[in-house]
Scaffold this active site. Structure first.
Site, short mmCIF file in Angstrom:
data_model
loop_
_atom_site.label_atom_id
_atom_site.label_comp_id
_atom_site.label_asym_id
_atom_site.label_seq_id
_atom_site.Cartn_x
_atom_site.Cartn_y
_atom_site.Cartn_z
N GLU A 162 -8.21 11.11 0.66
CA GLU A 162 -6.80 11.42 0.92
C GLU A 162 -6.60 12.88 1.30
O GLU A 162 -5.75 13.59 0.77
CB GLU A 162 -5.94 11.04 -0.29
CG GLU A 162 -5.92 9.54 -0.55
CD GLU A 162 -4.91 9.09 -1.59
OE1 GLU A 162 -4.26 9.95 -2.21
OE2 GLU A 162 -4.77 7.86 -1.78
N GLU A 216 -8.47 1.72 -0.62
CA GLU A 216 -7.55 1.44 -1.72
C GLU A 216 -6.43 0.55 -1.21
O GLU A 216 -5.83 0.83 -0.17
CB GLU A 216 -6.96 2.74 -2.29
CG GLU A 216 -7.99 3.69 -2.87
CD GLU A 216 -7.38 4.98 -3.41
OE1 GLU A 216 -6.17 4.97 -3.75
OE2 GLU A 216 -8.09 5.99 -3.48
#
Length: 497
Positions: free
Chosen positions: A176, A298
């Site tokens: 991220e 995810e």
């Protein structure tokens, strides 16, 4: 009536087992009193890991587990998690600002590799690109993978209990990085990734697969820009295996109050198909041969915390209801039917968190409805995908693609055909007429259905079997065969061929 026709003569490819991957981050109760209870615990354990969870997890053939983050990886130093556990440092971890819990580093590299061996899964390590140097990560790879006695780091690994190398294949370089991983631009991140991968060249081998950080949700501009930056470097010392994206659906409370909330979740979950198609199209502009795979690192439902048994103590912990089960089934069927695009996917997370397969505390462990979906769908792993032809009702919502009321996917492996279905309608049962082209569906079959009259039904420590599949044998004639799906249900049909 809904008609489902399976095309037995065609396929877009093999459903990679890694599509059924998992994610175990050091956050809240995932590790502490979740997977890990410690060797001295009165809770039955195998070398510190919860024995009941190990035994249950093995049954669904977990192919891969991603660790240690997530955002936890942004400040994680792998050296904190090796050596005698009683001497390991206690650290302020990434999530301290959220829940004030410290990281005791009881589960480090050796423990995680042991967990993967116990359940039969490949380890996937998310390496810290944000706050550590490339050399530090390179050393972690050497520590994990170099032969016994070959280097000082290999000898240190042996001194810490593992003479044989771990042979870790999958390495995520950063997490991220558009957000908590440094708030980088795509160009800045890719330059860092190339720097890291270049430094790792001396210890790299062709079995190792490097994954770079892709976009948040549907941010296709990140993908286009990162692929453009990657392509502008004509010489890559280490080839990249994949690009990861993250997408969470859900929102609001875990327990539904209105039908509107149910259908909002269905459309949000179904958006996964548009997201992966659009990201792949952007990647194809620079990688038409699809050498770089698309990874969904995810995914899952993200509701407001506090609905799980810890009553908010475990960060982001939520119950798993029939809504979560149907969303999981819908998402996995999308991946099955896009197996030519998606090479790996890791549901978030494994225990005591978002969309979890397990809830645990003390002596208690429950398998959630989401766990049962993975159990019902495990026959797809490594199967030859078979296309589905759908004739039936669909739902419409502004801003979303048309959504069929039945989600379906099929595959064949080892003489068995697996058909998985989910009824996305909250209140209506559906009659499914089954047929095939290129062959017939006939003979003995097993139909397993996961359902409950209450869409908010869940499994608790007090009532762990409220939502469990019910299986029965049926006979298919190959002519006018029908099955009935209850509202808001998930099903798997297995047929010998």
């Amino acid at each position: 009536m809904t008609k489902i026709t399976i095309d037995l003569g065609n396929s877009i490819g093999i459903i990679h087992p890694n599509i059924y991957g998992h994610f175990a981050e050091h956050i809240g109760g995932v590790m502490e009193d979740g997977l890990w209870v410690g060797e001295e615990s009165p809770v039955e354990n195998i070398r510190g890991f919860r024995k009941k969870l190990i035994e249950s997890f093995k049954k669904i053939n977990p192919p891969i587990v991603r660790w240690p983050g997530g955002c936890f990886a942004e400040t994680y130093d792998w050296r904190d998690g090796i050596g005698p556990r009683e001497k390991r440092p206690v650290r302020v971890n990434w999530w301290y600002y959220h829940d004030g819990r410290l990281e005791k580093n009881q589960v480090g590299t050796h423990e995680f590799m042991d967990f993967c061996r116990l359940v039969g899964a490949e380890p996937y390590v998310a390496a810290n690109i944000t706050s550590l140097t490339p050399l530090h990560i390179r050393d972690w790879m050497e520590y994990c993978n170099f032969p016994q006695g070959s280097t000082t780091l290999a000898k240190e690994r042996e001194a810490n209990g593992d003479a044989a190398p771990f042979q870790v294949k999958y390495w995520g370089i950063g997490n991220e990085n558009w957000g908590g991983g440094g708030e980088m631009t795509p160009e800045m991140y890719m330059q860092e990734y190339i720097r890291y991968s270049t430094i790792c060249r001396p210890i790299w081998n062709p079995a190792m697969k490097f994954i770079f950080c892709g976009a948040n949700g549907h941010d296709v501009s990140w993908t286009r820009r990162i692929m453009q930056e990657y392509s502008s470097h004509k010489y890559h010392i280490i080839p990249s295996y994949g690009m990861s994206i993250h997408y969470y659906c859900g929102g609001g409370e875990c327990f539904l109050k209105t039908e509107e909330e149910w259908y909002d979740s269905m459309f949000r979950a179904a958006k996964m198909q548009r997201i992966i198609d659009d990201h792949r199209a952007a990647m194809d502009e620079f990688d038409p041969e699809r050498k770089i795979k698309l990874i969904v690192d995810e995914w899952g439902n993200w509701h407001k915390e506090g609905s799980g048994p810890s009553k908010g103590y475990n960060l982001f912990e939520q119950q798993s209801t029939m809504r979560n089960a149907v969303v999981a089934a819908l998402t996995l069927n999308i991946f099955n039917n896009r197996c030519d695009i998606v090479d790996m996917a890791n549901v978030a997370q494994l225990c005591n968190n978002l969309h979890s397969l397990y809830l645990a505390a003390g002596d208690h462990l429950v398998e959630t409805p989401t766990y049962h979906v993975f159990d019902l769908f495990k026959g797809h792993q490594g199967g030859q995908q078979r296309p589905i032809i759908y004739h039936g009702d669909s739902m419409q919502r502004e801003g979303y693609d048309t959504l069929p009321e039945i989600s379906a996917a099929a595959s064949e492996k080892d003489g068995l055909l697996t058909l998985t279905l989910s009824n996305l309608h909250m209140t209506e049962e559906k009659i499914i007429a089954l047929s095939a082209i290129g062959g017939k569906l006939q003979g003995k079959a097993v139909l397993s259905i996961l359902s409950h009259p209450d869409v908010n039904a869940c499994n608790t420590f007090e009532n762990p079997d409220t939502v469990v599949p019910v299986a029965r044998e049926i006979m298919l004639t190959g002519e006018n065969d029908q099955i009935i799906l209850p509202p808001a249900s998930v099903a798997a049909l297995t047929i010998g061929r």
